[in-house]
Design a protein around this motif. Structure first.
Motif, PDB file in Angstrom:
ATOM      1  N   PHE A  15       0.848  -1.237   0.130  1.00  0.00           N
ATOM      2  CA  PHE A  15       0.037  -0.101   0.077  1.00  0.00           C
ATOM      3  C   PHE A  15       0.904   1.050  -0.068  1.00  0.00           C
ATOM      4  N   ASN A  16       2.087   1.116  -0.601  1.00  0.00           N
ATOM      5  CA  ASN A  16       3.204   2.193  -0.412  1.00  0.00           C
ATOM      6  C   ASN A  16       2.845   3.253  -1.532  1.00  0.00           C
ATOM      7  N   THR A  17       2.285   2.917  -2.526  1.00  0.00           N
ATOM      8  CA  THR A  17       2.170   3.868  -3.665  1.00  0.00           C
ATOM      9  C   THR A  17       1.178   4.929  -3.490  1.00  0.00           C
ATOM     10  N   PRO A  18       1.140   6.123  -3.520  1.00  0.00           N
ATOM     11  CA  PRO A  18      -0.096   7.111  -3.487  1.00  0.00           C
ATOM     12  C   PRO A  18      -1.102   6.643  -4.612  1.00  0.00           C
ATOM     13  N   GLN A  19      -0.719   6.308  -5.755  1.00  0.00           N
ATOM     14  CA  GLN A  19      -1.739   5.826  -6.995  1.00  0.00           C
ATOM     15  C   GLN A  19      -2.440   4.659  -6.287  1.00  0.00           C
ATOM     16  N   LYS A  20      -1.986   3.567  -5.736  1.00  0.00           N
ATOM     17  CA  LYS A  20      -2.663   2.409  -5.164  1.00  0.00           C
ATOM     18  C   LYS A  20      -3.541   2.810  -3.987  1.00  0.00           C
ATOM     19  N   CYS A  21      -2.911   3.526  -3.164  1.00  0.00           N
ATOM     20  CA  CYS A  21      -3.653   4.035  -2.015  1.00  0.00           C
ATOM     21  C   CYS A  21      -4.979   4.561  -2.584  1.00  0.00           C
ATOM     22  N   SER A  22      -4.902   5.701  -3.240  1.00  0.00           N
ATOM     23  CA  SER A  22      -6.124   6.304  -3.895  1.00  0.00           C
ATOM     24  C   SER A  22      -7.079   5.679  -4.498  1.00  0.00           C
ATOM     25  N   GLN A  23      -6.399   4.533  -5.501  1.00  0.00           N
ATOM     26  CA  GLN A  23      -7.386   3.672  -6.123  1.00  0.00           C
ATOM     27  C   GLN A  23      -8.073   2.757  -5.095  1.00  0.00           C
ATOM     28  N   VAL A  24      -7.460   2.213  -3.947  1.00  0.00           N
ATOM     29  CA  VAL A  24      -8.341   1.456  -3.187  1.00  0.00           C
ATOM     30  C   VAL A  24      -9.392   2.144  -2.278  1.00  0.00           C
ATOM     31  N   CYS A  36     -12.703  -1.101   7.195  1.00  0.00           N
ATOM     32  CA  CYS A  36     -12.012  -1.987   6.251  1.00  0.00           C
ATOM     33  C   CYS A  36     -10.879  -2.429   7.097  1.00  0.00           C
ATOM     34  N   PHE A  37     -10.630  -3.849   6.844  1.00  0.00           N
ATOM     35  CA  PHE A  37      -9.487  -4.743   7.690  1.00  0.00           C
ATOM     36  C   PHE A  37      -8.492  -4.947   6.454  1.00  0.00           C
ATOM     37  N   PHE A  38      -7.266  -4.193   6.657  1.00  0.00           N
ATOM     38  CA  PHE A  38      -6.268  -4.312   5.844  1.00  0.00           C
ATOM     39  C   PHE A  38      -5.215  -5.248   6.141  1.00  0.00           C
ATOM     40  N   GLN A  39      -4.879  -6.101   4.927  1.00  0.00           N
ATOM     41  CA  GLN A  39      -3.557  -6.915   5.289  1.00  0.00           C
ATOM     42  C   GLN A  39      -2.510  -6.684   4.340  1.00  0.00           C
ATOM     43  N   GLU A  40      -1.034  -6.971   4.669  1.00  0.00           N
ATOM     44  CA  GLU A  40      -0.152  -6.925   3.723  1.00  0.00           C
ATOM     45  C   GLU A  40       0.097  -5.326   3.300  1.00  0.00           C
ATOM     46  N   LEU A  41       0.023  -4.552   4.054  1.00  0.00           N
ATOM     47  CA  LEU A  41       0.152  -3.050   3.891  1.00  0.00           C
ATOM     48  C   LEU A  41       1.938  -2.820   3.544  1.00  0.00           C
ATOM     49  N   HIS A  42       2.630  -3.771   3.981  1.00  0.00           N
ATOM     50  CA  HIS A  42       4.161  -3.484   3.612  1.00  0.00           C
ATOM     51  C   HIS A  42       4.975  -2.067   3.808  1.00  0.00           C
ATOM     52  N   SER A  46       9.822   2.603  10.194  1.00  0.00           N
ATOM     53  CA  SER A  46      10.233   3.881  10.127  1.00  0.00           C
ATOM     54  C   SER A  46       9.753   5.054   9.234  1.00  0.00           C
ATOM     55  N   ASN A  47       8.959   4.248   8.218  1.00  0.00           N
ATOM     56  CA  ASN A  47       8.383   5.027   7.035  1.00  0.00           C
ATOM     57  C   ASN A  47       6.869   4.968   6.494  1.00  0.00           C
ATOM     58  N   VAL A  48       6.205   4.979   7.798  1.00  0.00           N
ATOM     59  CA  VAL A  48       4.757   4.863   7.531  1.00  0.00           C
ATOM     60  C   VAL A  48       4.109   6.120   6.892  1.00  0.00           C
ATOM     61  N   PRO A  49       3.537   6.188   5.672  1.00  0.00           N
ATOM     62  CA  PRO A  49       2.974   7.412   5.091  1.00  0.00           C
ATOM     63  C   PRO A  49       1.650   7.905   5.710  1.00  0.00           C
ATOM     64  N   ALA A  50       1.553   9.251   5.560  1.00  0.00           N
ATOM     65  CA  ALA A  50       0.406   9.895   6.183  1.00  0.00           C
ATOM     66  C   ALA A  50      -0.849   9.331   5.272  1.00  0.00           C
ATOM     67  N   LEU A  51      -1.969   8.988   5.937  1.00  0.00           N
ATOM     68  CA  LEU A  51      -2.763   8.199   5.044  1.00  0.00           C
ATOM     69  C   LEU A  51      -3.963   9.162   5.007  1.00  0.00           C
ATOM     70  N   GLN A  52      -4.864   9.079   4.039  1.00  0.00           N
ATOM     71  CA  GLN A  52      -5.937  10.046   3.781  1.00  0.00           C
ATOM     72  C   GLN A  52      -6.868   9.876   4.662  1.00  0.00           C
ATOM     73  N   LYS A  53      -7.482  10.998   5.062  1.00  0.00           N
ATOM     74  CA  LYS A  53      -8.455  10.955   6.125  1.00  0.00           C
ATOM     75  C   LYS A  53      -9.786  11.603   5.631  1.00  0.00           C
ATOM     76  N   SER A  54      -9.968  11.990   4.462  1.00  0.00           N
ATOM     77  CA  SER A  54     -11.227  12.504   3.890  1.00  0.00           C
ATOM     78  C   SER A  54     -12.316  11.449   3.994  1.00  0.00           C
ATOM     79  N   TYR A  55     -12.271  10.376   3.569  1.00  0.00           N
ATOM     80  CA  TYR A  55     -13.031   9.256   4.072  1.00  0.00           C
ATOM     81  C   TYR A  55     -13.111   8.223   5.197  1.00  0.00           C
ATOM     82  N   PHE A  56     -11.734   7.636   5.393  1.00  0.00           N
ATOM     83  CA  PHE A  56     -11.584   7.011   6.417  1.00  0.00           C
ATOM     84  C   PHE A  56     -10.851   8.077   7.649  1.00  0.00           C
ATOM     85  N   GLN A  57     -11.971   8.424   8.551  1.00  0.00           N
ATOM     86  CA  GLN A  57     -11.107   9.508   9.640  1.00  0.00           C
ATOM     87  C   GLN A  57     -10.231   8.612  10.687  1.00  0.00           C
ATOM     88  N   HIS A  58     -10.355   7.482  10.719  1.00  0.00           N
ATOM     89  CA  HIS A  58      -9.739   6.867  11.972  1.00  0.00           C
ATOM     90  C   HIS A  58      -8.781   5.753  11.257  1.00  0.00           C
TER      91      HIS A  58
END
Length: 162
Positions: A15-24, A36-42, A46-58
């Protein structure tokens, strides 16, 4: 009358690329997913991206030191969720989230079982979850087991003896 909550579990296999994250997220929004329950975020620890909070707040994550494994739970802003506590796995294989939705206590769990020794791992993890959980349990995950080992996988027959 109880409100309906639409849950989805999703092995994203990275789930590392912004394109894939946006698509999902677009796909989950279109399907009106509330949790949503996610698996294999990869994600690297030390490098967890800031995740979009417009739809999923938590967003709740359990990541591993390298870009392997990793699970998460995302809760839509439409769900009146109040967090009580979380429990994460240092190996990034599970996350438990406890809280309240409306007036109902809930425990959410995202699980990602290893490819070997699944049955023992599942037993141990569910035991930990039982000690942690309160209220209704909502679980999602990739347990790496087949429903019918004789027709789904010749390799899994040995694991279903338990």
């Amino acid at each position: 009358m109880a409100a309906k909550i639409n849950c989805t579990t999703f092995n994203v296999r990275g789930f590392n690329t912004p394109q894939k994250c946006s698509q999902v997220i677009r796909l989950l929004k279109k399907s009106h997913t509330d949790v949503c329950f996610f698996q294999e975020l990869h994600f690297r620890e030390s490098n967890v991206p800031a995740l979009q909070k417009s739809y999923f707040q938590h967003w709740f994550l359990s990541v591993y030191g390298t870009a392997k494994r990793g699970v998460g739970i995302a809760i839509s802003k439409r769900v009146p969720f109040i967090l009580t506590s979380t429990q994460t796995d240092p190996e990034g294989r599970f996350i438990f989230v406890k809280g309240v939705i409306g007036t109902q206590k809930v425990t959410l769990a995202s699980l990602y079982s290893p490819n070997r020794g699944q049955m023992q791992w599942i037993r141990n993890t569910l035991h930990k979850l039982g000690s942690f959980a309160e209220g209704i349990w909502l679980l999602g995950g990739d347990l790496n087991v087949t429903l019918n080992p004789h027709t789904d996988s010749s390799l899994m027959v040995q694991h279903w003896d338990a």
